[in-house]
Scaffold this motif. Structure first.
Motif, PDB file in Angstrom:
ATOM      1  N   ALA A 200      11.207  12.470 -21.358  1.00  0.00           N
ATOM      2  CA  ALA A 200      12.001  11.249 -21.464  1.00  0.00           C
ATOM      3  C   ALA A 200      11.169   9.999 -21.184  1.00  0.00           C
ATOM      4  O   ALA A 200      11.430   8.929 -21.749  1.00  0.00           O
ATOM      5  N   ARG A 201      10.157  10.118 -20.350  1.00  0.00           N
ATOM      6  CA  ARG A 201       9.336   8.967 -19.977  1.00  0.00           C
ATOM      7  C   ARG A 201       8.108   8.772 -20.868  1.00  0.00           C
ATOM      8  O   ARG A 201       7.568   7.656 -20.949  1.00  0.00           O
ATOM      9  N   ALA A 202       7.647   9.837 -21.503  1.00  0.00           N
ATOM     10  CA  ALA A 202       6.396   9.779 -22.262  1.00  0.00           C
ATOM     11  C   ALA A 202       6.478   8.763 -23.397  1.00  0.00           C
ATOM     12  O   ALA A 202       7.480   8.699 -24.110  1.00  0.00           O
ATOM     13  N   PRO A 203       5.427   7.966 -23.599  1.00  0.00           N
ATOM     14  CA  PRO A 203       5.435   6.950 -24.654  1.00  0.00           C
ATOM     15  C   PRO A 203       5.029   7.500 -26.015  1.00  0.00           C
ATOM     16  O   PRO A 203       4.849   6.730 -26.954  1.00  0.00           O
ATOM     17  N   TRP A 204       4.894   8.832 -26.126  1.00  0.00           N
ATOM     18  CA  TRP A 204       4.428   9.429 -27.372  1.00  0.00           C
ATOM     19  C   TRP A 204       5.529  10.276 -27.994  1.00  0.00           C
ATOM     20  O   TRP A 204       6.296  10.935 -27.276  1.00  0.00           O
ATOM     21  N   PRO A 205       5.632  10.291 -29.323  1.00  0.00           N
ATOM     22  CA  PRO A 205       6.648  11.120 -29.981  1.00  0.00           C
ATOM     23  C   PRO A 205       6.352  12.599 -29.779  1.00  0.00           C
ATOM     24  O   PRO A 205       5.197  13.033 -29.859  1.00  0.00           O
ATOM     25  N   MET A 206       7.384  13.388 -29.500  1.00  0.00           N
ATOM     26  CA  MET A 206       7.210  14.815 -29.235  1.00  0.00           C
ATOM     27  C   MET A 206       7.496  15.620 -30.501  1.00  0.00           C
ATOM     28  O   MET A 206       8.539  16.248 -30.645  1.00  0.00           O
ATOM     29  N   THR A 207       6.585  15.556 -31.438  1.00  0.00           N
ATOM     30  CA  THR A 207       6.732  16.323 -32.672  1.00  0.00           C
ATOM     31  C   THR A 207       6.373  17.780 -32.424  1.00  0.00           C
ATOM     32  O   THR A 207       5.672  18.113 -31.463  1.00  0.00           O
ATOM     33  N   ARG A 208       6.825  18.669 -33.293  1.00  0.00           N
ATOM     34  CA  ARG A 208       6.665  20.110 -33.082  1.00  0.00           C
ATOM     35  C   ARG A 208       5.202  20.542 -32.968  1.00  0.00           C
ATOM     36  O   ARG A 208       4.871  21.420 -32.182  1.00  0.00           O
ATOM     37  N   ASP A 209       4.337  19.930 -33.742  1.00  0.00           N
ATOM     38  CA  ASP A 209       2.938  20.364 -33.777  1.00  0.00           C
ATOM     39  C   ASP A 209       2.043  19.616 -32.799  1.00  0.00           C
ATOM     40  O   ASP A 209       0.867  19.965 -32.648  1.00  0.00           O
ATOM     41  N   ALA A 210       2.571  18.587 -32.156  1.00  0.00           N
ATOM     42  CA  ALA A 210       1.754  17.780 -31.241  1.00  0.00           C
ATOM     43  C   ALA A 210       1.741  18.395 -29.842  1.00  0.00           C
ATOM     44  O   ALA A 210       2.686  19.090 -29.448  1.00  0.00           O
ATOM     45  N   PRO A 211       0.672  18.172 -29.076  1.00  0.00           N
ATOM     46  CA  PRO A 211       0.631  18.693 -27.698  1.00  0.00           C
ATOM     47  C   PRO A 211       1.795  18.150 -26.877  1.00  0.00           C
ATOM     48  O   PRO A 211       2.158  16.973 -27.009  1.00  0.00           O
ATOM     49  N   LEU A 212       2.371  18.997 -26.054  1.00  0.00           N
ATOM     50  CA  LEU A 212       3.464  18.552 -25.192  1.00  0.00           C
ATOM     51  C   LEU A 212       2.938  17.600 -24.123  1.00  0.00           C
ATOM     52  O   LEU A 212       3.532  16.545 -23.869  1.00  0.00           O
ATOM     53  N   PHE A 213       1.815  17.956 -23.525  1.00  0.00           N
ATOM     54  CA  PHE A 213       1.256  17.138 -22.450  1.00  0.00           C
ATOM     55  C   PHE A 213       0.099  16.305 -22.990  1.00  0.00           C
ATOM     56  O   PHE A 213      -0.892  16.842 -23.482  1.00  0.00           O
ATOM     57  N   ARG A 214       0.241  14.974 -22.861  1.00  0.00           N
ATOM     58  CA  ARG A 214      -0.719  14.045 -23.459  1.00  0.00           C
ATOM     59  C   ARG A 214      -1.564  13.345 -22.416  1.00  0.00           C
ATOM     60  O   ARG A 214      -1.122  13.105 -21.288  1.00  0.00           O
ATOM     61  N   GLY A 215      -2.778  12.986 -22.847  1.00  0.00           N
ATOM     62  CA  GLY A 215      -3.617  12.117 -22.051  1.00  0.00           C
ATOM     63  C   GLY A 215      -3.166  10.682 -22.223  1.00  0.00           C
ATOM     64  O   GLY A 215      -2.278  10.381 -23.031  1.00  0.00           O
ATOM     65  N   VAL A 216      -3.777   9.758 -21.503  1.00  0.00           N
ATOM     66  CA  VAL A 216      -3.335   8.365 -21.520  1.00  0.00           C
ATOM     67  C   VAL A 216      -3.549   7.701 -22.874  1.00  0.00           C
ATOM     68  O   VAL A 216      -2.930   6.682 -23.174  1.00  0.00           O
ATOM     69  N   ARG A 217      -4.408   8.282 -23.720  1.00  0.00           N
ATOM     70  CA  ARG A 217      -4.629   7.725 -25.050  1.00  0.00           C
ATOM     71  C   ARG A 217      -3.853   8.457 -26.141  1.00  0.00           C
ATOM     72  O   ARG A 217      -4.021   8.177 -27.324  1.00  0.00           O
ATOM     73  N   GLY A 218      -3.048   9.420 -25.718  1.00  0.00           N
ATOM     74  CA  GLY A 218      -2.194  10.100 -26.682  1.00  0.00           C
ATOM     75  C   GLY A 218      -2.686  11.442 -27.156  1.00  0.00           C
ATOM     76  O   GLY A 218      -1.945  12.180 -27.802  1.00  0.00           O
ATOM     77  N   GLY A 219      -3.947  11.763 -26.874  1.00  0.00           N
ATOM     78  CA  GLY A 219      -4.465  13.071 -27.256  1.00  0.00           C
ATOM     79  C   GLY A 219      -4.013  14.141 -26.284  1.00  0.00           C
ATOM     80  O   GLY A 219      -3.276  13.875 -25.325  1.00  0.00           O
TER      81      GLY A 219
END
Length: 300
Positions: A200-219
């Motif tokens: 709910a807080r993450a600034p990145w979209p949670m698409t199916r193929d993207a990593p669930l846990f992101r670094g500060v730059r989105g990777g």
């Protein structure tokens, strides 16, 4: 790039489904052996020539690796030498057929027990890591990642390999473990709530193929980032150097066993291929009870 070591690495990755780390380590060991044999025999070594490798050749190779020739006090430890021997034997078995590697007794390695941390220390560690961040979403992320290790028994690599496909969360989550084996892991309500709060807080979209846990730059979040955060937190809390992200997984196993968990069920939860890997926790629990006895019993 072509050569026996490269072909061996392809075999490990594609047919044996070994982890990236294992493939890299075994390929490097194979390259070291080839370089040594080229010098030792005075001629280039191809796959066919590996059939000539004898136990004496392997002893000479390990002696070189352990630094016996140049530095008697240096070189590999017994544990590292045993891993090196295991890797080169696997390489030779691949080259010439299973069981073809020379029989050579490896160095004796004293198997240490996993070192769990107390439940209160585990919670304090997780909280300290989360509280250190000024970014609310990063704090929520760190809390969720470490709770997965302690509350679900995941390896750090397993937690960070989760993708948005696990959302929305249910009572369990499918985890891809070692050798590409999938297991189903129950999620405690606290763990599920922590992940949902992070999402709910993450600034990145949670698409199916993207990593669930992101670094500060989105990777994808790096395991090294998590390890450094835990290292700093244990320093602030005065905890042992053995307090690592993996120690949280050990603590999960030991604390469950101490509460009466079945050994077979624990094997499934941890994703161990062999029950012998899980049985080590029976020794951990016995060691813990002995420590309690020695510290608390008036006649100890």
């Amino acid at each position: 790039m072509d050569g026996p070591a490269f072909a061996f690495s392809i075999y490990l990755a594609q047919q044996r489904r070994r982890s990236v780390h294992t493939v890299r380590a075994y390929r490097t060991a194979a390259e070291r052996l080839l370089a040594f044999l080229t010098e030792h025999w005075g001629q280039p070594v191809d796959r066919a020539a590996l059939a000539r490798v004898s136990a004496g050749d392997l002893r000479a190779y390990l002696a070189r690796r352990r630094g016996v020739e140049a530095a008697p006090a240096g070189g590999l430890t017994n544990a590292s030498a045993a891993r090196e021997l295991s890797a080169v034997r696997a390489f030779l078995d691949w080259a010439n057929g299973s069981g073809s590697a020379p029989v050579l007794k490896g160095p004796r390695v004293k198997k240490g027990l996993p070192r769990p941390i107390a439940p209160a220390e585990a919670v304090a560690l997780v909280a300290d890591v989360a509280e250190e961040s000024d970014e609310p979403w990063v704090a929520a992320r760190d809390w969720a990642v470490l709770l997965l290790l302690y509350g679900a028994g995941l390896r750090i690599g397993e937690a960070l390999s989760l993708t948005g496909a696990v959302l929305p969360l249910g009572e369990t989550v499918a985890v891809l473990g070692k050798r590409a084996k999938t297991r189903i892991v129950p999620l405690l309500p606290e763990v599920r709530a922590a992940i949902e709060d992070y999402v709910a807080r993450a600034p990145w979209p949670m698409t199916r193929d993207a990593p669930l846990f992101r670094g500060v730059r989105g990777g994808a979040l790096s395991p090294g980032v998590v390890r450094v955060k835990v290292q700093r937190a244990r320093g602030r809390l005065g905890l042992s150097d053995r307090t690592t992200p993996h120690a949280l997984r050990h603590s999960f196993a030991t604390h469950l066993l101490g509460r009466g968990a079945d050994l077979r069920a624990l094997q499934e939860l941890l994703g161990h291929a062999s029950l012998s890997s899980t049985q080590v926790y029976t020794q951990v629990d016995a060691a813990h009870l002995l420590d309690v006895y020695r510290n608390a019993h008036p006649r100890a």
